[in-house]
Write a protein that holds these residues in place. Structure first.
Motif, mmCIF file in Angstrom:
data_model
loop_
_atom_site.group_PDB
_atom_site.id
_atom_site.type_symbol
_atom_site.label_atom_id
_atom_site.label_comp_id
_atom_site.label_asym_id
_atom_site.label_seq_id
_atom_site.Cartn_x
_atom_site.Cartn_y
_atom_site.Cartn_z
ATOM 1 N N GLU A 37 56.422 30.020 37.741
ATOM 2 C CA GLU A 37 56.116 28.760 37.196
ATOM 3 C C GLU A 37 55.396 27.983 38.239
ATOM 4 O O GLU A 37 54.359 27.350 38.261
ATOM 5 C CB GLU A 37 57.299 28.074 36.995
ATOM 6 N N GLY A 60 49.247 26.718 27.662
ATOM 7 C CA GLY A 60 50.441 26.611 27.178
ATOM 8 C C GLY A 60 51.074 25.675 28.280
ATOM 9 O O GLY A 60 50.573 25.135 29.150
ATOM 10 N N LYS A 61 52.454 25.391 28.159
ATOM 11 C CA LYS A 61 53.135 24.514 29.082
ATOM 12 C C LYS A 61 53.447 25.240 30.407
ATOM 13 O O LYS A 61 53.944 24.490 31.540
ATOM 14 C CB LYS A 61 54.241 24.112 28.466
ATOM 15 N N ARG A 63 55.997 26.929 31.666
ATOM 16 C CA ARG A 63 57.463 26.776 31.836
ATOM 17 C C ARG A 63 58.269 28.017 31.068
ATOM 18 O O ARG A 63 58.045 27.988 29.950
ATOM 19 C CB ARG A 63 57.982 25.403 31.743
ATOM 20 N N ASP A 66 58.349 28.259 26.952
ATOM 21 C CA ASP A 66 57.014 28.076 26.258
ATOM 22 C C ASP A 66 56.540 29.682 25.609
ATOM 23 O O ASP A 66 56.981 30.685 26.527
ATOM 24 C CB ASP A 66 55.894 27.688 27.108
#
Length: 274
Positions: A37, A60-61, A63, A66
């Motif tokens: 991350e 995407g996020k 994290r 996700d």
């Protein structure tokens, strides 16, 4: 492949489909969710280096939880803990592959970057070009985000590489560090004291070093370029942000604008190799 290349996707020895055996091989390491991350998928949320704030292209996020992140993390496998052993094994195995298939273009990324120079050192006539996408660490010392320890003792490799005049040991390299960096948020590079030892086996190989805007490599890949150029290597250096390709991190080949980045590489190949 869509551009007509035969592509060999190589598993590092003792990694992935190239099986590791506990009775014979070396200690392994893995990469934690938190490290992925922070370094690769969501660096803009941690800002461990100044350029990280520009990261925006991960699909995407970035994290845990996700679906894109979870799929990516599921693909991560353990690797041999020693970068020097990995480099040596990859050098030997790819050299044997080149002996079978003939001349090829090497495409390296991240950890495998140092192996690219090592492979070319022993198979210089079979390496048509090297595309080094954010290759390994900067010469001599790691970046501060990794602790700033001595790392690539031979400049761009962990293990011995041929210099001219020849060196018996990496400690014979006479080193100097830049007093002033070449720009805001850029590392102070380590170079050789002049006259610099040359890398004769890499001298006739076209090289592209490519770096994204938001990766931790944005702070120091120019140091790798300087070391190579000082040692007589023909290197082109492309910062994607200079082409208005913005927001990418270290895993740019997986990000939303990866086809645009691939186009930069193909254009360079058409000019220098094909």
């Amino acid at each position: 492949m869509n551009c007509g290349f035969d592509v060999y996707l190589v598993d590092q020895p003792q990694r992935g489909r190239s099986a590791w055996h506990p009775a014979h091989d070396n200690q392994l390491r893995n990469t934690s969710v938190q490290r992925v991350e922070k370094m690769f998928t969501a660096p803009e949320q941690f800002c461990l280096w100044p350029q990280a704030k520009h990261h925006s292209q991960w699909p995407g996020k970035g994290r845990k939880g996700d679906p894109v992140f979870d799929q990516f993390y599921a693909s991560q496998v353990e690797s041999v803990a020693s970068d020097a052993i990995t480099e040596r094994n990859l050098q030997q195995s790819v050299a044997k592959l080149l002996d079978k298939i003939g001349p090829a273009i090497l495409v390296t990324h991240s950890q495998s970057g140092s192996a690219g120079w090592a492979i070319a050192d022993i198979r210089s006539l079979k390496v048509q070009a090297i595309i080094a996408i954010e290759p390994a660490c900067p010469p001599i010392m790691e970046h501060e985000v990794f602790g700033g320890k001595m790392h690539l003792r031979w400049g761009v490799t962990h293990n011995a590489i041929e210099y001219s005049p020849p060196l018996k040991n990496a400690t014979e390299l006479k080193l100097i560090q830049e007093i002033e960096s070449q720009g805001d948020d850029l590392s102070h590079c380590w170079l050789q004291v002049q006259p610099a030892h040359q890398l004769p086996n890499l001298a006739n190989i076209p090289v592209l070093v490519l770096v994204s805007e938001a990766s931790y490599h944005a702070a120091y890949d120019h140091c790798t370029v300087q070391w190579l150029r000082q040692a007589g290597v023909n290197v082109d250096f492309i910062r994607l942000k200079d082409l208005n390709i913005r927001g990418n991190g270290h895993m740019m080949m997986l990000e939303k604008n990866n086809i645009e980045i691939a186009g930069v590489v193909i254009k360079w190949l058409e000019t220098h190799v094909i």
